[in-house]
Each structure stands twice: as C-alpha cells, then as structure tokens.
Design an enzyme around this catalytic site. Structure first.
Site, PDB file in Angstrom:
ATOM      1  N   ARG A 149      -9.130 -44.286  -8.584  1.00 59.64           N
ATOM      2  CA  ARG A 149     -10.388 -43.582  -8.311  1.00 59.64           C
ATOM      3  C   ARG A 149     -11.280 -43.588  -9.553  1.00 59.64           C
ATOM      4  O   ARG A 149     -12.495 -43.708  -9.462  1.00 59.64           O
ATOM      5  CB  ARG A 149     -10.111 -42.124  -7.899  1.00 59.64           C
ATOM      6  CG  ARG A 149      -9.180 -41.923  -6.718  1.00 59.64           C
ATOM      7  CD  ARG A 149      -9.751 -42.330  -5.398  1.00 59.64           C
ATOM      8  NE  ARG A 149      -9.694 -43.769  -5.167  1.00 59.64           N
ATOM      9  CZ  ARG A 149      -8.560 -44.462  -4.943  1.00 59.64           C
ATOM     10  NH1 ARG A 149      -7.388 -43.870  -4.952  1.00 59.64           N
ATOM     11  NH2 ARG A 149      -8.611 -45.760  -4.720  1.00 59.64           N
ATOM     12  N   SER A 175     -20.912 -30.073   3.565  1.00 59.32           N
ATOM     13  CA  SER A 175     -20.837 -29.399   4.864  1.00 59.32           C
ATOM     14  C   SER A 175     -20.516 -27.921   4.736  1.00 59.32           C
ATOM     15  O   SER A 175     -20.379 -27.224   5.744  1.00 59.32           O
ATOM     16  CB  SER A 175     -19.767 -30.069   5.726  1.00 59.32           C
ATOM     17  OG  SER A 175     -18.496 -29.957   5.109  1.00 59.32           O
ATOM     18  N   HIS A 186     -14.700 -28.719  -9.597  1.00 54.70           N
ATOM     19  CA  HIS A 186     -13.382 -29.290  -9.344  1.00 54.70           C
ATOM     20  C   HIS A 186     -12.927 -30.247 -10.436  1.00 54.70           C
ATOM     21  O   HIS A 186     -12.062 -31.091 -10.194  1.00 54.70           O
ATOM     22  CB  HIS A 186     -13.379 -29.990  -7.978  1.00 54.70           C
ATOM     23  CG  HIS A 186     -13.694 -29.059  -6.851  1.00 54.70           C
ATOM     24  ND1 HIS A 186     -14.395 -29.433  -5.722  1.00 54.70           N
ATOM     25  CD2 HIS A 186     -13.404 -27.737  -6.681  1.00 54.70           C
ATOM     26  CE1 HIS A 186     -14.521 -28.396  -4.909  1.00 54.70           C
ATOM     27  NE2 HIS A 186     -13.934 -27.362  -5.475  1.00 54.70           N
ATOM     28  N   GLN A 222     -19.412 -30.194  -6.568  1.00 60.53           N
ATOM     29  CA  GLN A 222     -18.039 -30.238  -6.097  1.00 60.53           C
ATOM     30  C   GLN A 222     -17.399 -31.580  -6.406  1.00 60.53           C
ATOM     31  O   GLN A 222     -16.189 -31.744  -6.241  1.00 60.53           O
ATOM     32  CB  GLN A 222     -17.994 -30.001  -4.579  1.00 60.53           C
ATOM     33  CG  GLN A 222     -18.557 -28.659  -4.144  1.00 60.53           C
ATOM     34  CD  GLN A 222     -18.578 -28.534  -2.631  1.00 60.53           C
ATOM     35  OE1 GLN A 222     -17.543 -28.372  -2.007  1.00 60.53           O
ATOM     36  NE2 GLN A 222     -19.763 -28.611  -2.048  1.00 60.53           N
ATOM     37  N   ASN A 223     -18.203 -32.539  -6.837  1.00 59.34           N
ATOM     38  CA  ASN A 223     -17.719 -33.903  -7.056  1.00 59.34           C
ATOM     39  C   ASN A 223     -17.014 -34.033  -8.403  1.00 59.34           C
ATOM     40  O   ASN A 223     -17.366 -33.364  -9.373  1.00 59.34           O
ATOM     41  CB  ASN A 223     -18.879 -34.888  -6.975  1.00 59.34           C
ATOM     42  CG  ASN A 223     -19.584 -34.816  -5.631  1.00 59.34           C
ATOM     43  OD1 ASN A 223     -18.966 -34.507  -4.616  1.00 59.34           O
ATOM     44  ND2 ASN A 223     -20.882 -35.081  -5.627  1.00 59.34           N
ATOM     45  N   ASP A 281     -16.882 -36.947 -10.056  1.00 54.80           N
ATOM     46  CA  ASP A 281     -17.466 -38.044 -10.836  1.00 54.80           C
ATOM     47  C   ASP A 281     -18.446 -37.495 -11.856  1.00 54.80           C
ATOM     48  O   ASP A 281     -18.776 -36.303 -11.858  1.00 54.80           O
ATOM     49  CB  ASP A 281     -18.146 -39.059  -9.913  1.00 54.80           C
ATOM     50  CG  ASP A 281     -19.253 -38.424  -9.071  1.00 54.80           C
ATOM     51  OD1 ASP A 281     -20.279 -38.009  -9.660  1.00 54.80           O
ATOM     52  OD2 ASP A 281     -19.105 -38.327  -7.838  1.00 54.80           O
ATOM     53  N   GLY A 321     -25.704 -32.813   0.491  1.00 53.33           N
ATOM     54  CA  GLY A 321     -24.537 -33.610   0.813  1.00 53.33           C
ATOM     55  C   GLY A 321     -23.226 -32.872   0.906  1.00 53.33           C
ATOM     56  O   GLY A 321     -22.188 -33.424   0.530  1.00 53.33           O
ATOM     57  N   TYR A 326      -5.268 -41.607  -8.999  1.00 51.66           N
ATOM     58  CA  TYR A 326      -6.453 -41.181  -9.749  1.00 51.66           C
ATOM     59  C   TYR A 326      -6.918 -42.229 -10.745  1.00 51.66           C
ATOM     60  O   TYR A 326      -8.116 -42.319 -11.041  1.00 51.66           O
ATOM     61  CB  TYR A 326      -6.198 -39.836 -10.431  1.00 51.66           C
ATOM     62  CG  TYR A 326      -6.267 -38.692  -9.446  1.00 51.66           C
ATOM     63  CD1 TYR A 326      -7.486 -38.126  -9.096  1.00 51.66           C
ATOM     64  CD2 TYR A 326      -5.130 -38.229  -8.816  1.00 51.66           C
ATOM     65  CE1 TYR A 326      -7.562 -37.112  -8.163  1.00 51.66           C
ATOM     66  CE2 TYR A 326      -5.184 -37.206  -7.883  1.00 51.66           C
ATOM     67  CZ  TYR A 326      -6.406 -36.653  -7.556  1.00 51.66           C
ATOM     68  OH  TYR A 326      -6.489 -35.656  -6.622  1.00 51.66           O
TER      69      TYR A 326
END
Length: 228
Positions: free
Chosen positions: A55, A171, A103, A85-86, A88, A169, A52
C-alpha cells in the site's frame, strides 16, 4: 474565516488509491480484519507488514489530484484546517500545511509497544527485524480497527472552531470520525461533496454537492472566491 475540511477515501480514490473498504468488505482483495487489526498483527505480522508495504508503494507513486490542490490553494484566502481519515500524505504533498491524520499516515512507522514513538520511513518498506528505540518491531503508523484514535479529541476541538465546514468523499460510516460533524456549530455553513450524499438530514445549514471530489471542489472554489 476558518474552514474545517473532513476528507475520506473518496478524495484519494481520484488519485488512483482504492477505498479503504470496498462494498464487499475487502481491501485490495483482503478481508480488512486479516490485515487491519491488532489481532491480525499478532497472528501474522509478516502478512500485515507485506500488505502495508505494498500500500505504501502505491501511495508514494500516486499524485495529488485537483481537489487536493484546490484545498491547498484556499490557504491563500482562508484559514484552512484539514482533518483526514486517509492514511496517505497527498494533502501535504499538494501543499496543505494544517493536516490532522485521524488514522495515522502510512509513510511513517511506529513502535510495536508505544504508538507515540513514530519514525519517517526511509524508502518504501518496513522490514521484519527493523526495531524502534525500545527494541521492539516497527509496524505501520496506522490506526487499526479496535485501536484508540488518539487524534480524535484534537480533531473535535478544531471542528468546534469552524466558520465553514466541508465534508469530502466520506459516507460518515466509520466512527469515531463520523461523529465529528456533531462538533460543528449548528449555525456554521456546511458543504457535503460526494456523489452519494450521506444522510445529514438532522443537521442545519447543509448544502450538498453531488459530484466527485475534483468536480465538487472546483465548484466550491467558485462559490467561496466569487460567490457563485
């Protein structure tokens, strides 16, 4: 008009950030279950922390793209709330002021004991030995597989209030986030922006824009502001 936007990995991918899980089940070459579960943290906290930290460095050097910027610009005309959901912070850095992170966000740390004890990270690393106020190790402020999603009820409430809904973006494969579309009122107009449109056949009032996040948001901006 209240616009509720749900964003997934596809919008961040256009800023150079790899999707959370590639088609082969790997994230930056790692099996997600080796770096994104409570069991992985218990088994090898040093590896998880290093993963992490790397990241986080990528997120810090990444820049918001035109899709992020358009969402922020729409606040001048509409009440825009983003659910992402990202992990960043590109939405905030683009200027969006109402962002709910389902998240977590990688630029923060949290207590190993209590997820609600969060801290802004100074620099780009959490070091082993960095402790929270309870005296336990700090970990990334990220919801891992197998953990509860504490903001899901807040997000569901926001979705119920939508006058217009935009999905960008994602699914709709990761739950419980994928279930949020079920809280959008049936009569609400829905736009789906993704090159590979998810199966939304059972929903009403859906318009699909099979383009990338940047192209799709540019098209949607024209629709919303100019009616074309």
């Amino acid at each position: 008009m209240k616009i509720v936007v749900l964003t997934g990995a596809g919008i961040s991918a256009e800023s150079g950030l790899k999707t959370f899980r590639d088609a082969d089940g790997l994230w930056e070459g790692y099996n997600v279950y080796d770096v994104a579960t409570p069991e992985a943290w218990e088994r090898n906290p040093v590896l998880v922390q290093q993963f992490y930290n790397e990241r986080r460095k990528q997120v810090i050097t990444a820049k918001p793209n035109r899709a992020h910027e358009i969402l922020a610009e729409l606040e001048a005309h509409f009440d825009v709330e983003i659910i992402t959901q990202n992990i960043d912070d590109l939405h905030e850095r683009a200027g969006s002021t109402k962002v709910t992170h389902l998240h977590g966000v990688i630029t923060k740390s949290q207590s190993d004991r209590r997820a609600d004890l969060t801290y802004v990270i100074e620099g780009d690393e959490i070091k082993m030995g960095d402790l929270c106020e309870l005296g336990t190790q700090l970990r990334p402020h990220v919801v891992w597989f197998g953990e509860a999603v504490p903001m899901i009820e807040v997000a569901a409430k926001i979705c119920r209030q939508a006058d217009l809904f935009v999905l960008i973006g994602t699914s709709l494969a990761v739950y419980p986030a994928a279930g949020l579309i079920d809280f959008i009122p049936s009569a609400t107009k829905k736009y789906i922006i993704d090159p590979r449109t998810p199966d939304v056949g059972r929903y009403k009032n859906v318009t699909t824009i099979q383009q990338s996040a940047v192209e799709g948001m540019s098209a949607l901006k024209e629709i919303l502001l100019n009616g074309r």
